[in-house]
Design a protein around this motif. Structure first.
Motif, PDB file in Angstrom:
ATOM      1  N   THR A 250     -16.030  16.531   2.886  1.00 15.49           N
ATOM      2  CA  THR A 250     -14.919  16.106   3.243  1.00 15.49           C
ATOM      3  C   THR A 250     -14.071  15.612   2.123  1.00 15.49           C
ATOM      4  N   SER A 251     -12.753  15.695   2.020  1.00 18.79           N
ATOM      5  CA  SER A 251     -11.927  15.168   0.899  1.00 18.79           C
ATOM      6  C   SER A 251     -10.559  14.439   1.291  1.00 18.79           C
ATOM      7  N   ALA A 252     -10.301  13.548   0.421  1.00 18.13           N
ATOM      8  CA  ALA A 252      -9.074  12.994   0.438  1.00 18.13           C
ATOM      9  C   ALA A 252      -8.558  12.488  -0.741  1.00 18.13           C
ATOM     10  N   ILE A 253      -6.950  12.183  -0.647  1.00 17.76           N
ATOM     11  CA  ILE A 253      -6.439  11.797  -1.822  1.00 17.76           C
ATOM     12  C   ILE A 253      -5.826  10.275  -1.571  1.00 17.76           C
ATOM     13  N   GLU A 254      -6.176   9.452  -2.496  1.00 17.39           N
ATOM     14  CA  GLU A 254      -5.881   8.074  -2.478  1.00 17.39           C
ATOM     15  C   GLU A 254      -4.752   7.734  -3.558  1.00 17.39           C
ATOM     16  N   PHE A 255      -3.615   6.807  -2.898  1.00 17.68           N
ATOM     17  CA  PHE A 255      -2.709   6.586  -3.644  1.00 17.68           C
ATOM     18  C   PHE A 255      -2.763   4.923  -3.856  1.00 17.68           C
ATOM     19  N   PHE A 256      -2.321   4.436  -4.896  1.00 17.58           N
ATOM     20  CA  PHE A 256      -2.372   3.233  -5.428  1.00 17.58           C
ATOM     21  C   PHE A 256      -0.766   2.949  -6.024  1.00 17.58           C
ATOM     22  N   SER A 257      -0.435   1.850  -5.843  1.00 16.32           N
ATOM     23  CA  SER A 257       0.690   1.307  -6.654  1.00 16.32           C
ATOM     24  C   SER A 257       0.158   0.830  -7.877  1.00 16.32           C
ATOM     25  N   LEU A 258       0.944   0.635  -9.141  1.00 15.25           N
ATOM     26  CA  LEU A 258       0.564   0.227 -10.274  1.00 15.25           C
ATOM     27  C   LEU A 258       0.766  -1.048 -10.645  1.00 15.25           C
ATOM     28  N   ASP A 259       1.852  -1.678  -9.804  1.00 14.21           N
ATOM     29  CA  ASP A 259       1.987  -3.304 -10.201  1.00 14.21           C
ATOM     30  C   ASP A 259       2.610  -3.832  -8.771  1.00 14.21           C
ATOM     31  N   PRO A 260       1.641  -4.518  -8.109  1.00 15.17           N
ATOM     32  CA  PRO A 260       0.235  -4.984  -8.364  1.00 15.17           C
ATOM     33  C   PRO A 260      -0.494  -3.384  -7.955  1.00 15.17           C
ATOM     34  N   LEU A 261      -1.731  -3.727  -8.414  1.00 13.23           N
ATOM     35  CA  LEU A 261      -2.663  -2.386  -8.219  1.00 13.23           C
ATOM     36  C   LEU A 261      -3.215  -2.682  -6.832  1.00 13.23           C
ATOM     37  N   THR A 262      -2.612  -1.755  -6.021  1.00 14.01           N
ATOM     38  CA  THR A 262      -2.880  -1.925  -4.504  1.00 14.01           C
ATOM     39  C   THR A 262      -2.927  -0.489  -3.921  1.00 14.01           C
ATOM     40  N   HIS A 263      -3.885  -0.439  -2.979  1.00 15.70           N
ATOM     41  CA  HIS A 263      -3.974   0.887  -2.150  1.00 15.70           C
ATOM     42  C   HIS A 263      -2.913   0.725  -1.203  1.00 15.70           C
ATOM     43  N   ILE A 264      -1.986   2.102  -1.271  1.00 13.46           N
ATOM     44  CA  ILE A 264      -0.944   2.206  -0.442  1.00 13.46           C
ATOM     45  C   ILE A 264      -1.058   3.243   0.715  1.00 13.46           C
ATOM     46  N   ARG A 265      -1.629   4.134   0.415  1.00 14.11           N
ATOM     47  CA  ARG A 265      -1.981   5.216   1.578  1.00 14.11           C
ATOM     48  C   ARG A 265      -2.985   6.304   1.191  1.00 14.11           C
ATOM     49  N   THR A 266      -3.326   7.128   2.386  1.00 12.74           N
ATOM     50  CA  THR A 266      -4.411   8.233   2.096  1.00 12.74           C
ATOM     51  C   THR A 266      -3.844   9.274   2.506  1.00 12.74           C
ATOM     52  N   VAL A 267      -4.134  10.376   2.045  1.00 10.67           N
ATOM     53  CA  VAL A 267      -3.901  11.972   2.551  1.00 10.67           C
ATOM     54  C   VAL A 267      -5.244  12.524   2.820  1.00 10.67           C
TER      55      VAL A 267
END
Length: 282
Positions: free
Chosen positions: A120-137
């Protein structure tokens, strides 16, 4: 500024059974590249940054580099080598982040459940500043395990890897690895096979890194060899064309071109826990 990289091929030296570097490739010329041929000489290293997270890959926005491990990311200032921020996720939720890229103001990472099957696969998104996980596809079941994602020419480009052993699906080995173009909803619109001679050098693993160059070529790396492959979309058919092979100063894994300095390629050394900047093509 567009990259202008020399075209290098490997040819077998039949009389001794060894191998050597041949003259530059000409357009349309076949590449005599065997699994036994040595890697090209390593590229010159211009900068190294100590980064314990540097296990799976690296991404760069030109000011910072992001060292990537399965479930953690370190952000480092290029000018000073100083760690600016770090992120750590739950291993159960982030078992295998393989590579990331900075696109549209976010850090976008390819992730999978490797080495579990079904893949299974997913795409993980992070904000750059602050370095934080924000969502998953979540992509769910795909034609392989998502190892690479890049943004180029208004589309997403992904590698879905397959393996001969651990993490592989029976009956679908490394030769089933594909490059796919995805739309903004992450639906596959086209896909291509990798050249057999490149796959043979990646075996029994697959493509671990990929980044589009400013010269319009796709640069891909494997799991272990200190080399990258310059690939072109084919004029016809569905197999990518090998244009050149370049030596690197590290042993495979995910890569990223620097968006500000031409010819600068970022890679990682798993053994040393380092992020490496090399000059390719000058």
């Amino acid at each position: 500024m567009a990259l202008r990289l020399p075209r290098i091929a490997l040819a077998a030296l039949v009389s001794t059974g060894a191998a050597l570097f041949a003259s530059p490739l000409q357009a349309g010329e076949a590449t005599a590249l065997s699994p036994e041929a040595p890697s090209p000489p390593p590229a010159s290293v211009v900068l190294t940054i100590e980064a314990p997270e540097a296990d799976q890959g690296v991404a760069s926005d030109g000011t910072y580099v992001y060292a990537v491990d399965n479930d953690r990311i370190g952000k480092y200032e290029i000018a000073s080598g100083r760690k600016i921020a770090e992120w750590t996720g739950e291993p159960a939720l982030f078992p295998h982040m393989n590579s990331c890229t900075v696109a549209e103001g976010e850090l976008v990472c390819a992730a999978s459940n490797y080495p579990k099957v079904p893949q299974t696969s997913a795409i993980e998104f992070f904000s750059l500043d602050p370095l934080t996980h924000i969502r998953t596809v979540s992509l769910g079941f795909m034609p392989g395990s998502l190892t690479v994602l890049d943004r180029h020419d208004g589309a997403w480009w992904a590698v879905f890897a397959n393996y001969d052993g651990r993490g592989g699906v029976p009956g679908r080995g490394h030769e089933y690895t594909i490059l796919a173009r995805l739309d903004d909803q992450f639906r596959i619109t086209q896909s291509w096979a990798f050249p057999p001679e490149v796959l043979a050098r990646m075996a029994p693993y697959s493509c671990s890194g990929m980044s589009w160059g400013e010269d319009g070529l796709l640069y891909a790396s494997g799991h272990d060899r200190p080399e990258i492959y310059a690939l072109a979309l084919p004029d016809a058919g569905s197999t990518l064309r090998l244009v050149a092979i370049h030596g690197t100063a590290n042993e495979g894994q995910a890569i990223d071109w620097d968006p500000k300095i031409p010819h600068r390629l970022w890679s990682v050394s798993r053994e040393g826990g380092k992020v490496i900047a090399s000059t390719i093509g000058q």
